[in-house]
Motif scaffolding. Structure first.
Motif, short mmCIF file in Angstrom:
data_model
loop_
_atom_site.label_atom_id
_atom_site.label_comp_id
_atom_site.label_asym_id
_atom_site.label_seq_id
_atom_site.Cartn_x
_atom_site.Cartn_y
_atom_site.Cartn_z
N GLU A 1 1.91 1.97 -4.73
CA GLU A 1 1.94 2.83 -3.54
C GLU A 1 0.53 2.99 -2.97
O GLU A 1 0.32 2.91 -1.77
CB GLU A 1 2.51 4.22 -3.86
CG GLU A 1 3.96 4.26 -4.21
CD GLU A 1 4.23 3.97 -5.68
OE1 GLU A 1 3.28 3.60 -6.41
OE2 GLU A 1 5.39 4.11 -6.10
N PHE A 2 -0.41 3.21 -3.88
CA PHE A 2 -1.79 3.44 -3.45
C PHE A 2 -2.33 2.19 -2.76
O PHE A 2 -2.92 2.27 -1.69
CB PHE A 2 -2.64 3.83 -4.66
CG PHE A 2 -4.05 4.26 -4.33
CD1 PHE A 2 -4.32 5.03 -3.21
CD2 PHE A 2 -5.11 3.89 -5.16
CE1 PHE A 2 -5.62 5.43 -2.91
CE2 PHE A 2 -6.40 4.29 -4.86
CZ PHE A 2 -6.66 5.06 -3.73
N ILE A 3 -2.09 1.05 -3.36
CA ILE A 3 -2.65 -0.17 -2.77
C ILE A 3 -1.97 -0.49 -1.43
O ILE A 3 -2.62 -0.96 -0.49
CB ILE A 3 -2.57 -1.36 -3.76
CG1 ILE A 3 -3.65 -2.39 -3.40
CG2 ILE A 3 -1.22 -2.04 -3.78
CD1 ILE A 3 -3.89 -3.39 -4.47
N GLU A 4 -0.68 -0.16 -1.32
CA GLU A 4 0.01 -0.38 -0.04
C GLU A 4 -0.61 0.47 1.06
O GLU A 4 -0.85 0.00 2.18
CB GLU A 4 1.51 -0.08 -0.16
CG GLU A 4 2.32 -1.25 -0.72
CD GLU A 4 1.78 -2.62 -0.30
OE1 GLU A 4 1.61 -2.84 0.93
OE2 GLU A 4 1.48 -3.46 -1.18
N THR A 5 -0.87 1.74 0.73
CA THR A 5 -1.50 2.63 1.71
C THR A 5 -2.86 2.09 2.12
O THR A 5 -3.21 2.08 3.31
CB THR A 5 -1.67 4.05 1.12
OG1 THR A 5 -0.44 4.43 0.50
CG2 THR A 5 -2.04 5.06 2.19
N LEU A 6 -3.64 1.63 1.13
CA LEU A 6 -4.97 1.11 1.43
C LEU A 6 -4.88 -0.10 2.35
O LEU A 6 -5.65 -0.25 3.30
CB LEU A 6 -5.70 0.72 0.14
CG LEU A 6 -6.12 1.87 -0.77
CD1 LEU A 6 -6.58 1.35 -2.11
CD2 LEU A 6 -7.21 2.71 -0.11
N PHE B 1 -11.79 -3.45 0.47
CA PHE B 1 -12.02 -3.82 -0.93
C PHE B 1 -11.44 -2.80 -1.91
O PHE B 1 -11.35 -1.61 -1.59
CB PHE B 1 -13.53 -3.97 -1.19
CG PHE B 1 -14.18 -4.99 -0.31
CD1 PHE B 1 -14.09 -6.34 -0.58
CD2 PHE B 1 -14.87 -4.58 0.83
CE1 PHE B 1 -14.69 -7.29 0.25
CE2 PHE B 1 -15.47 -5.51 1.67
CZ PHE B 1 -15.37 -6.86 1.39
N GLY B 2 -11.06 -3.28 -3.07
CA GLY B 2 -10.47 -2.39 -4.06
C GLY B 2 -10.78 -2.81 -5.48
O GLY B 2 -11.13 -3.97 -5.76
N GLN B 3 -10.64 -1.85 -6.37
CA GLN B 3 -10.93 -2.07 -7.78
C GLN B 3 -10.04 -1.11 -8.57
O GLN B 3 -9.82 0.02 -8.14
CB GLN B 3 -12.41 -1.73 -8.01
CG GLN B 3 -13.01 -2.29 -9.26
CD GLN B 3 -14.48 -1.91 -9.40
OE1 GLN B 3 -14.97 -1.01 -8.74
NE2 GLN B 3 -15.18 -2.58 -10.30
N GLY B 4 -9.52 -1.56 -9.68
CA GLY B 4 -8.70 -0.67 -10.49
C GLY B 4 -7.88 -1.44 -11.51
O GLY B 4 -7.78 -2.66 -11.44
N PHE B 5 -7.29 -0.68 -12.44
CA PHE B 5 -6.53 -1.30 -13.53
C PHE B 5 -5.42 -2.23 -13.01
O PHE B 5 -5.13 -3.25 -13.61
CB PHE B 5 -5.92 -0.23 -14.44
CG PHE B 5 -6.96 0.57 -15.20
CD1 PHE B 5 -8.22 0.05 -15.46
CD2 PHE B 5 -6.66 1.84 -15.69
CE1 PHE B 5 -9.17 0.78 -16.18
CE2 PHE B 5 -7.60 2.58 -16.41
CZ PHE B 5 -8.86 2.05 -16.65
N LEU B 6 -4.81 -1.84 -11.86
CA LEU B 6 -3.73 -2.67 -11.31
C LEU B 6 -4.22 -4.06 -10.91
O LEU B 6 -3.50 -5.04 -11.02
CB LEU B 6 -3.13 -1.96 -10.09
CG LEU B 6 -1.92 -2.62 -9.45
CD1 LEU B 6 -0.67 -2.44 -10.30
CD2 LEU B 6 -1.66 -2.05 -8.06
#
Ligand code: C2E
Ligand code: MG
Ligand code: MG
Length: 279
Positions: free
Chosen positions: A243-248, A255-260
């Motif tokens: 959900e978070f990445i979709e919103t982003l 750019f993004g970073q995270g366990f997913l």
């Protein structure tokens, strides 16, 4: 704590404090030994270009490999190292090792990946930092653009002239700067722009329930628009769910970073990860 338990708890509290102090000095002793034996090592966590689905950088995260004993987080031992002056030696090794690894990725044909290194405020105030950075780049035969230094907002609050001078001087060489955990402190984007900051990494707390919080969504919209206007790149960190990445993605956060997207990995695990990513 002792107050809540009443006066009689005082000696109990002292006992607990003594135990804590003993544990702390034991840790400091072990850390010194670890540094001496060179048994600190690095993990790397990818930073992803969310539009092109590509790895653009990897962040170096130091790990204390103390054999059989419990895992000790850098959030525990970095502050200890800062209090005891060991941070300079640790920081230097992290920079050298991170640059060498980055050179390996570049040679392996994964593209012009860069490496991000966390820099403690102590290191930033030390006028040796620029020399160490240059040595690390030269030793790895790496262009300065391949290195990003992640600093804290609090490093800038003091308006410490030497810090500003050092940042500007390294930027002139081509080294990039990122403000880590941006959003909870007090520095405004225009100030960061004037200093020549290249990236901000948004603190996860800032957007912690963004999926159903309109205020946080507006905040992100504003930050993204303003940062784009100043040519400051934005990295969202702590991405753990779809959900978070979709919103982003919807809001065009680049750019993004995270366990997913990718957890911190050893160099050999990262090699496998990159190989898959570049198939
Ligand atoms: P940081 O720079 O904010 O690094 C991100 C931390 O969040 C890392 O913890 C990483 O493992 C964790 N993380 C990554 N993705 C996720 C996610 O999706 N969810 C959650 N909940 N956490 C995630 P780590 O490796 O324990 O490092 C903690 C902090 O220690 C770092 O925070 C940084 O401030 C410091 N640190 C680590 N390595 C170094 C170093 O070489 N030098 C200095 N000065 N500090 C370091
Ligand atoms: Mg960081
Ligand atoms: Mg952090």
């Amino acid at each position: 704590k002792s107050k809540a338990l009443g006066r009689n708890a005082c000696s109990f509290f002292d006992e607990e404090l003594n135990q804590e102090l003993a544990l702390k000095s034991k840790l400091i002793e072990q850390l010194r030994e670890t540094i001496f034996k060179k048994s600190l090592n690095l993990n790397f966590q990818p930073v992803i270009d969310l539009k092109r689905d590509k790895v653009v950088a990897n962040e170096a995260l130091v790990r204390w490999n103390n054999g059989v004993e419990l895992w000790i987080s850098p959030e525990v031992f970095i502050p200890l190292a800062e209090d005891n002056g060991m941070i300079y030696e640790i920081g230097k090794r992290v920079l050298k090792e991170a640059c060498l690894q980055c050179a390996v990725w570049r040679k392996s044909g994964y593209g012009n990946l860069s490496v991000s290194v966390n820099i403690s405020n102590h290191q930033l105030r030390d006028n040796q930092l620029e020399t160490i950075v240059l040595e690390s780049l030269t030793q790895a035969n790496l262009p300065p653009e391949a290195l990003t230094l992640e600093i804290k907002e609090s490093a800038l609050i003091s308006k410490y002239n030497q810090v500003e001078r050092q940042i500007k001087s390294m930027r002139k060489l081509g080294v990039k700067f990122c403000i880590d955990d941006y959003g909870l402190g007090h520095s405004n984007l225009v100030e960061l722009y004037e200093l020549g900051i290249d990236q901000i990494k948004l603190d996860r707390q800032l957007l912690k329930d963004m999926e159903d919080n309109r205020y946080q969504q507006k905040l992100l919209d504003g930050l993204l628009a303003f940062a784009a206007h100043l040519s400051i790149e934005v990295i969202a960190k702590g991405i753990e769910n779809d959900e978070f990445i979709e919103t982003l993605r919807k809001k065009s956060c680049s750019f993004g970073q995270g366990f997913l997207l990718g957890e911190p990995m050893s160099p050999s695990e990262l090699d496998i990860y990159l190989e898959r990513a570049y198939q």
